[in-house]
Design an enzyme around this catalytic site. Structure first.
Site, mmCIF file in Angstrom:
data_model
loop_
_atom_site.group_PDB
_atom_site.id
_atom_site.type_symbol
_atom_site.label_atom_id
_atom_site.label_comp_id
_atom_site.label_asym_id
_atom_site.label_seq_id
_atom_site.Cartn_x
_atom_site.Cartn_y
_atom_site.Cartn_z
ATOM 1 N N GLU A 96 0.784 -1.188 -0.070
ATOM 2 C CA GLU A 96 -0.182 -0.065 0.071
ATOM 3 C C GLU A 96 0.636 1.083 -0.130
ATOM 4 O O GLU A 96 0.533 2.275 -0.586
ATOM 5 C CB GLU A 96 -0.875 0.042 1.140
ATOM 6 C CG GLU A 96 -2.219 -1.105 0.996
ATOM 7 C CD GLU A 96 -2.454 -1.700 2.103
ATOM 8 O OE1 GLU A 96 -2.235 -1.186 3.383
ATOM 9 O OE2 GLU A 96 -3.132 -2.829 2.195
ATOM 10 N N GLU A 166 3.975 -10.965 0.485
ATOM 11 C CA GLU A 166 2.573 -10.391 0.282
ATOM 12 C C GLU A 166 2.112 -10.372 -1.172
ATOM 13 O O GLU A 166 2.264 -9.060 -1.726
ATOM 14 C CB GLU A 166 2.287 -9.212 1.161
ATOM 15 C CG GLU A 166 2.726 -9.120 2.462
ATOM 16 C CD GLU A 166 1.630 -8.225 3.346
ATOM 17 O OE1 GLU A 166 1.012 -8.922 4.070
ATOM 18 O OE2 GLU A 166 1.729 -7.180 3.348
HETATM 19 P P1 PGA Z 1 -4.893 -8.651 5.018
HETATM 20 O O1 PGA Z 1 -3.645 -7.923 4.834
HETATM 21 O O2 PGA Z 1 -4.721 -9.788 5.896
HETATM 22 O O3 PGA Z 1 -6.074 -8.026 5.419
HETATM 23 O O4 PGA Z 1 -4.924 -9.435 3.361
HETATM 24 C C1 PGA Z 1 -2.551 -8.109 4.886
HETATM 25 C C2 PGA Z 1 -1.656 -6.948 4.940
HETATM 26 O O5 PGA Z 1 -1.605 -6.270 4.049
HETATM 27 O O6 PGA Z 1 -0.484 -6.977 5.612
#
Ligand code: PGA
Length: 248
Positions: A96, A166
Protein backbone atom coordinates in the site's frame (compact mmCIF):
# COMPACT_ATOMS: atom_id res chain seq x y z
CA UNK A 1 15.15 -23.45 13.97
CA UNK A 2 13.38 -20.22 13.01
CA UNK A 3 10.89 -19.04 15.63
CA UNK A 4 7.54 -18.31 13.95
CA UNK A 5 6.39 -14.70 14.08
CA UNK A 6 2.81 -13.54 13.61
CA UNK A 7 2.35 -9.78 13.23
CA UNK A 8 -0.87 -7.80 13.07
CA UNK A 9 -0.86 -4.85 10.67
CA UNK A 10 -3.70 -2.63 11.84
CA UNK A 11 -3.23 -0.26 8.87
CA UNK A 12 -5.24 2.99 9.34
CA UNK A 13 -7.61 1.52 11.91
CA UNK A 14 -8.17 1.97 15.65
CA UNK A 15 -8.36 5.22 17.58
CA UNK A 16 -6.47 5.16 20.89
CA UNK A 17 -9.71 4.23 22.69
CA UNK A 18 -10.37 1.39 20.27
CA UNK A 19 -6.73 0.31 20.51
CA UNK A 20 -7.00 -0.07 24.27
CA UNK A 21 -10.06 -2.28 23.94
CA UNK A 22 -8.37 -4.44 21.35
CA UNK A 23 -5.16 -4.89 23.34
CA UNK A 24 -7.05 -5.58 26.59
CA UNK A 25 -9.05 -8.29 24.85
CA UNK A 26 -6.11 -9.72 22.92
CA UNK A 27 -3.43 -9.98 25.63
CA UNK A 28 -5.01 -12.81 27.66
CA UNK A 29 -5.99 -14.70 24.51
CA UNK A 30 -2.39 -14.93 23.27
CA UNK A 31 -0.64 -15.22 26.65
CA UNK A 32 0.35 -18.84 25.98
CA UNK A 33 1.29 -18.40 22.31
CA UNK A 34 4.19 -20.50 21.08
CA UNK A 35 5.19 -17.97 18.42
CA UNK A 36 6.36 -14.39 18.61
CA UNK A 37 3.37 -12.02 18.61
CA UNK A 38 3.61 -8.47 17.24
CA UNK A 39 1.02 -5.74 16.74
CA UNK A 40 1.60 -2.74 14.48
CA UNK A 41 -0.83 0.08 15.38
CA UNK A 42 -0.91 3.48 13.66
CA UNK A 43 1.73 5.97 14.87
CA UNK A 44 -0.66 7.94 17.08
CA UNK A 45 -1.56 4.81 19.07
CA UNK A 46 2.03 3.68 19.65
CA UNK A 47 2.86 5.53 22.87
CA UNK A 48 -0.49 4.60 24.31
CA UNK A 49 -0.29 0.93 23.34
CA UNK A 50 3.34 0.74 24.55
CA UNK A 51 2.08 1.42 28.09
CA UNK A 52 -0.36 -1.49 27.85
CA UNK A 53 2.16 -4.13 26.79
CA UNK A 54 4.49 -4.69 29.78
CA UNK A 55 3.55 -8.02 31.34
CA UNK A 56 2.16 -9.35 28.05
CA UNK A 57 4.00 -11.35 25.40
CA UNK A 58 3.02 -8.91 22.65
CA UNK A 59 5.76 -6.86 21.00
CA UNK A 60 5.17 -3.44 19.51
CA UNK A 61 5.67 -2.67 15.82
CA UNK A 62 5.17 0.43 13.66
CA UNK A 63 3.90 0.60 10.08
CA UNK A 64 6.62 2.74 8.52
CA UNK A 65 9.76 4.70 9.35
CA UNK A 66 11.66 7.53 7.69
CA UNK A 67 15.32 7.07 6.81
CA UNK A 68 16.63 10.31 8.33
CA UNK A 69 17.23 10.56 12.07
CA UNK A 70 15.54 13.94 12.23
CA UNK A 71 15.04 17.08 10.19
CA UNK A 72 12.71 18.97 7.88
CA UNK A 73 10.45 16.10 6.78
CA UNK A 74 6.96 17.27 7.72
CA UNK A 75 4.66 14.43 8.65
CA UNK A 76 7.38 11.80 8.93
CA UNK A 77 8.56 9.73 11.91
CA UNK A 78 12.14 8.62 12.53
CA UNK A 79 13.63 5.40 13.86
CA UNK A 80 15.04 6.97 17.07
CA UNK A 81 11.54 8.30 17.87
CA UNK A 82 10.08 4.80 17.49
CA UNK A 83 12.92 3.23 19.43
CA UNK A 84 12.32 5.49 22.42
CA UNK A 85 8.68 4.37 22.54
CA UNK A 86 9.74 0.73 22.79
CA UNK A 87 9.00 -0.20 19.19
CA UNK A 88 10.72 -3.49 18.32
CA UNK A 89 9.56 -4.06 14.72
CA UNK A 90 8.68 -1.86 11.79
CA UNK A 91 6.91 -2.73 8.55
CA UNK A 92 8.81 -1.38 5.54
CA UNK A 93 7.73 -1.27 1.91
CA UNK A 94 4.16 -2.48 2.35
CA UNK A 95 2.49 -2.70 -1.05
CA UNK A 96 0.00 0.00 0.00
CA UNK A 97 2.96 2.34 0.61
CA UNK A 98 4.45 1.35 -2.75
CA UNK A 99 1.12 1.81 -4.54
CA UNK A 100 -0.28 4.98 -2.92
CA UNK A 101 2.72 6.79 -1.43
CA UNK A 102 5.51 6.44 -3.96
CA UNK A 103 7.60 3.91 -2.06
CA UNK A 104 10.40 2.50 -4.22
CA UNK A 105 12.93 -0.28 -3.80
CA UNK A 106 15.50 2.42 -3.07
CA UNK A 107 13.50 4.04 -0.25
CA UNK A 108 12.70 0.60 1.14
CA UNK A 109 16.45 0.01 1.36
CA UNK A 110 17.01 3.38 3.10
CA UNK A 111 14.21 2.77 5.61
CA UNK A 112 15.48 -0.75 6.29
CA UNK A 113 18.95 0.55 7.09
CA UNK A 114 17.56 3.30 9.34
CA UNK A 115 15.56 0.75 11.32
CA UNK A 116 18.54 -1.57 11.72
CA UNK A 117 20.77 1.33 12.82
CA UNK A 118 18.27 2.18 15.55
CA UNK A 119 18.01 -1.44 16.72
CA UNK A 120 14.52 -2.00 15.32
CA UNK A 121 13.79 -5.14 13.31
CA UNK A 122 12.36 -4.38 9.87
CA UNK A 123 9.57 -6.47 8.39
CA UNK A 124 10.23 -5.90 4.69
CA UNK A 125 7.29 -6.51 2.37
CA UNK A 126 7.67 -7.84 -1.14
CA UNK A 127 5.12 -9.27 -3.54
CA UNK A 128 3.80 -9.33 -7.08
CA UNK A 129 0.63 -7.88 -8.62
CA UNK A 130 -1.99 -10.10 -10.25
CA UNK A 131 -0.79 -9.02 -13.68
CA UNK A 132 2.78 -9.95 -12.82
CA UNK A 133 1.70 -13.37 -11.57
CA UNK A 134 -0.35 -13.97 -14.71
CA UNK A 135 2.62 -12.93 -16.84
CA UNK A 136 4.83 -15.45 -15.06
CA UNK A 137 7.25 -12.90 -13.63
CA UNK A 138 6.52 -13.43 -9.91
CA UNK A 139 9.92 -14.98 -9.18
CA UNK A 140 11.78 -12.18 -10.94
CA UNK A 141 9.73 -9.48 -9.18
CA UNK A 142 10.23 -10.79 -5.66
CA UNK A 143 13.91 -11.48 -6.32
CA UNK A 144 14.53 -7.93 -7.52
CA UNK A 145 12.57 -6.45 -4.60
CA UNK A 146 14.39 -8.59 -2.04
CA UNK A 147 17.89 -7.96 -3.35
CA UNK A 148 17.20 -4.21 -3.70
CA UNK A 149 15.79 -3.93 -0.17
CA UNK A 150 18.92 -5.55 1.26
CA UNK A 151 21.46 -3.71 -0.89
CA UNK A 152 24.76 -2.93 0.86
CA UNK A 153 23.68 -4.42 4.14
CA UNK A 154 25.97 -6.49 6.37
CA UNK A 155 25.22 -10.21 6.76
CA UNK A 156 24.80 -9.85 10.50
CA UNK A 157 21.93 -7.39 10.02
CA UNK A 158 20.19 -9.39 7.32
CA UNK A 159 20.16 -12.55 9.45
CA UNK A 160 17.92 -11.00 12.07
CA UNK A 161 15.35 -9.28 9.90
CA UNK A 162 11.95 -10.44 8.75
CA UNK A 163 10.57 -10.50 5.22
CA UNK A 164 6.86 -10.67 4.43
CA UNK A 165 5.84 -12.19 1.13
CA UNK A 166 2.54 -10.50 0.30
CA UNK A 167 1.06 -11.14 -3.13
CA UNK A 168 -0.78 -7.88 -3.81
CA UNK A 169 -3.78 -9.70 -5.28
CA UNK A 170 -4.28 -11.51 -1.98
CA UNK A 171 -4.25 -8.44 0.30
CA UNK A 172 -7.65 -7.56 1.68
CA UNK A 173 -9.36 -9.48 -1.11
CA UNK A 174 -10.22 -12.70 0.69
CA UNK A 175 -8.13 -14.50 -1.96
CA UNK A 176 -5.27 -16.33 -0.33
CA UNK A 177 -2.32 -17.75 -2.21
CA UNK A 178 -2.48 -21.53 -2.01
CA UNK A 179 -0.11 -22.94 0.54
CA UNK A 180 1.98 -24.34 -2.31
CA UNK A 181 2.14 -20.97 -4.13
CA UNK A 182 3.13 -19.18 -0.93
CA UNK A 183 5.72 -21.79 -0.03
CA UNK A 184 7.26 -21.80 -3.52
CA UNK A 185 7.58 -18.02 -3.74
CA UNK A 186 9.00 -17.79 -0.24
CA UNK A 187 11.58 -20.36 -1.30
CA UNK A 188 12.46 -18.09 -4.25
CA UNK A 189 12.95 -15.20 -1.80
CA UNK A 190 15.14 -17.37 0.42
CA UNK A 191 17.17 -18.45 -2.61
CA UNK A 192 17.69 -14.78 -3.52
CA UNK A 193 19.02 -14.12 -0.02
CA UNK A 194 21.23 -17.20 -0.25
CA UNK A 195 22.64 -15.92 -3.54
CA UNK A 196 23.80 -12.66 -1.98
CA UNK A 197 24.46 -13.46 1.67
CA UNK A 198 25.09 -17.24 1.75
CA UNK A 199 23.47 -20.25 3.32
CA UNK A 200 23.82 -19.34 7.00
CA UNK A 201 21.93 -16.07 6.52
CA UNK A 202 19.29 -17.62 4.25
CA UNK A 203 18.66 -20.36 6.80
CA UNK A 204 18.08 -17.84 9.58
CA UNK A 205 15.96 -15.11 7.96
CA UNK A 206 12.30 -15.44 8.85
CA UNK A 207 9.89 -15.06 5.96
CA UNK A 208 6.19 -14.53 6.60
CA UNK A 209 3.24 -14.96 4.31
CA UNK A 210 0.64 -12.16 4.19
CA UNK A 211 -2.59 -11.71 2.26
CA UNK A 212 -6.00 -12.70 3.62
CA UNK A 213 -4.46 -15.00 6.20
CA UNK A 214 -7.15 -15.87 8.73
CA UNK A 215 -8.13 -18.40 11.40
CA UNK A 216 -9.30 -20.85 8.72
CA UNK A 217 -6.18 -20.98 6.57
CA UNK A 218 -3.42 -20.16 9.10
CA UNK A 219 -2.63 -23.72 10.15
CA UNK A 220 -2.19 -25.09 6.63
CA UNK A 221 -0.03 -22.12 5.61
CA UNK A 222 2.07 -22.36 8.78
CA UNK A 223 2.62 -26.08 8.20
CA UNK A 224 4.64 -25.34 5.05
CA UNK A 225 8.40 -25.64 5.55
CA UNK A 226 9.36 -22.24 4.13
CA UNK A 227 6.65 -20.19 5.87
CA UNK A 228 7.85 -18.75 9.18
CA UNK A 229 4.90 -16.60 10.13
CA UNK A 230 2.20 -14.27 8.94
CA UNK A 231 1.53 -10.59 8.43
CA UNK A 232 -2.14 -10.21 9.17
CA UNK A 233 -4.30 -7.25 8.16
CA UNK A 234 -8.06 -7.60 8.45
CA UNK A 235 -8.01 -10.55 10.86
CA UNK A 236 -5.73 -8.67 13.27
CA UNK A 237 -8.50 -6.18 14.09
CA UNK A 238 -10.62 -8.78 15.86
CA UNK A 239 -8.97 -10.13 19.02
CA UNK A 240 -10.54 -13.61 18.74
CA UNK A 241 -9.56 -13.98 15.08
CA UNK A 242 -6.02 -12.74 15.60
CA UNK A 243 -5.60 -15.03 18.62
CA UNK A 244 -6.75 -18.00 16.54
CA UNK A 245 -4.20 -17.16 13.86
CA UNK A 246 -1.49 -16.79 16.52
CA UNK A 247 -2.42 -20.23 17.83
CA UNK A 248 -2.62 -21.81 14.38
P1 PGA B 1 -4.94 -8.69 4.84
O1 PGA B 1 -3.70 -7.70 4.83
O2 PGA B 1 -4.64 -9.76 5.87
O3 PGA B 1 -6.12 -7.85 5.22
O4 PGA B 1 -5.06 -9.28 3.47
C1 PGA B 1 -2.38 -8.16 4.95
C2 PGA B 1 -1.41 -7.01 4.84
O5 PGA B 1 -1.63 -6.13 3.99
O6 PGA B 1 -0.41 -6.93 5.57
Amino acid sequence: MRKPIIAGNWKMNMTPTEARKLVDALAPLVADAACEVVICPPYVDLAFVADLLPGTNIALGAQNVHWAEKGAFTGEISAPMLKELGVKYVIVGHSERRQYFGETDETVNLRTKAAINAGITPIICVGESLEQRENGVTDAVVTVQTVAALKDMPEAAVKGLVIAYEPIWAIGTGKTATKEEANETIKVIRDAIRGVFGEAVAAEVRIQYGGSMNPKNASELMAMPEIDGGLIGGASLKPEDFARVVKY
